[in-house]
Scaffold this active site. Structure first.
Site, PDB file in Angstrom:
ATOM      1  CE1 TYR A 165      -3.193  -2.981   0.281  1.00 24.88           C
ATOM      2  CE2 TYR A 165      -3.587  -2.402   2.325  1.00 24.88           C
ATOM      3  CZ  TYR A 165      -3.595  -3.057   1.550  1.00 24.88           C
ATOM      4  OH  TYR A 165      -4.681  -4.125   1.424  1.00 24.88           O
ATOM      5  N   PRO A 199     -16.374  -5.605   2.065  1.00 24.44           N
ATOM      6  CG  PRO A 199     -16.195  -4.482   3.821  1.00 24.44           C
ATOM      7  CD  PRO A 199     -15.579  -4.829   2.831  1.00 24.44           C
ATOM      8  CG  LEU A 200     -19.706  -1.508   3.090  1.00 25.54           C
ATOM      9  CD1 LEU A 200     -19.363  -0.184   3.480  1.00 25.54           C
ATOM     10  CD2 LEU A 200     -20.751  -1.943   3.757  1.00 25.54           C
ATOM     11  N   GLY A 201     -19.514  -4.418  -0.827  1.00 27.13           N
ATOM     12  CA  GLY A 201     -19.288  -4.512  -2.488  1.00 27.13           C
ATOM     13  C   GLY A 201     -18.037  -4.025  -2.927  1.00 27.13           C
ATOM     14  CG  PHE A 228     -15.099  -4.350 -10.481  1.00 23.25           C
ATOM     15  CD1 PHE A 228     -14.866  -3.901 -11.743  1.00 23.25           C
ATOM     16  CD2 PHE A 228     -14.166  -4.285  -9.399  1.00 23.25           C
ATOM     17  CE1 PHE A 228     -13.270  -3.793 -11.959  1.00 23.25           C
ATOM     18  CE2 PHE A 228     -12.912  -4.174  -9.557  1.00 23.25           C
ATOM     19  CZ  PHE A 228     -12.221  -3.837 -10.856  1.00 23.25           C
ATOM     20  CB  THR A 229     -20.750  -5.253  -7.538  1.00 25.22           C
ATOM     21  OG1 THR A 229     -20.178  -4.781  -6.151  1.00 25.22           O
ATOM     22  CG2 THR A 229     -19.976  -6.352  -7.941  1.00 25.22           C
TER      23      THR A 229
END
Length: 298
Positions: A61, A212-214, A217-218
């Protein structure tokens, strides 16, 4: 009514179930310095003030940027703070993700983590798979985990985990060494990793979902807010759709540990309020109707 426990075990360490994923503290695309370094420092300070004792980071990172920020702000580290990192991937000069899974690369990454975090021993190191393209990794699993077990024996790390891993590889890994956590993509709208969650249940292993929240891409949090089932439960509890999605994860498995990331103190505080949400049977029935959207791995 399901009361969500606020702490669970990561290996033999008791941690608050909502930790902090530090990835977003780097620059765009997790590369280079943050746009607002002072805001990044403020988030880290506030997380620890509010009782977060599990921080997930990586030498990749930045690279090194996030580790150095963590050390700058939090060192000397408070008692009980668990810092988890991951190996198996690196960055090229343009910020692209490249595989770094050979034994000498894994050892070098752990050494870089130790230096940038100012640690003598890292609490947990995840072996991350699938970095650097779709081509299969030719390095045998036993060699990769062998390096981590050697480093553990040398006192340079304590716990070993797995990231972006299939159920078959996780089972094979358990034949080689104890595994403290699995970190895979999983959310209320992407339950394709349920077999790995079940494997963790069977073996009493912590499961740490990323996305965890998508993902982008979604549709991420916006897609969750647009789902009628999540929206109705959120309105009932007077909280956000994202908070309901995180509360569902906590209720799904008692050793599910969350590491939502943010560079905003307000968003951090919203995430940490999730462990006060109590979902009932009607909520779970409604949330079972959530549209499932697949999400790619990191």
């Amino acid at each position: 009514m399901t009361k969500i426990s606020q702490t669970s075990l990561l290996g033999d360490r008791s941690v608050r179930r909502i930790g902090f994923g530090a990835m977003q503290l780097a620059g765009p695309w997790v590369f280079g310095p943050p746009k607002d370094p002072d805001a990044a420092r403020a988030v880290l300070r506030r997380a620890v003030e509010l009782g977060v004792n599990h921080i997930d980071t990586s030498q990749a990172y930045g690279p090194d940027v996030v580790n150095e920020l963590i050390a700058e702000v939090l060192y000397p580290y408070p008692d009980g703070l668990v810092i988890a990192t991951k190996v198996g991937g690196s960055r090229d000069e343009q910020g692209g993700w490249i595989r770094a899974s050979r034994p000498e690369q894994l050892r070098a990454t752990v050494e870089q983590d130790l230096q940038s975090l100012r640690l003598e021993r890292i609490d947990l190191v995840n072996m991350r798979f699938g970095v650097g393209g779709a081509e299969p990794d030719t390095v045998p699993l036993a060699e990769q985990l062998g390096v981590l077990t050697d480093l553990r024996d040398e006192g340079k790390l304590d716990l070993i985990g797995l990231s972006t891993v299939s159920a078959d590889i996780a089972k094979a890994a358990l034949e080689i060494t104890p595994i403290a956590e699995v970190q895979n993509a999983f959310s209320i709208a992407n339950r394709t990793d349920e077999p790995v969650v079940d494997l963790c249940r069977e073996n009493d292993i912590a499961y740490v979902p990323y996305y965890p929240l998508g993902s982008a891409f979604t549709g991420g949090p916006e897609a969750l807010a647009a789902d009628p089932a999540i929206a109705s439960v959120a309105a009932k509890h007077n909280v956000s759709a994202s908070q309901i999605a995180l509360a569902w994860l906590l209720a799904h498995y008692h050793r599910m540990l969350l590491i939502p990331g943010t560079s905003s103190v307000a968003h951090l505080e919203e995430n940490l309020a999730v462990d006060g949400i109590q979902l009932d049977d009607d909520d779970f029935a409604a949330l079972d109707r959530v549209t499932h959207l697949g999400a790619p791995g990191l």
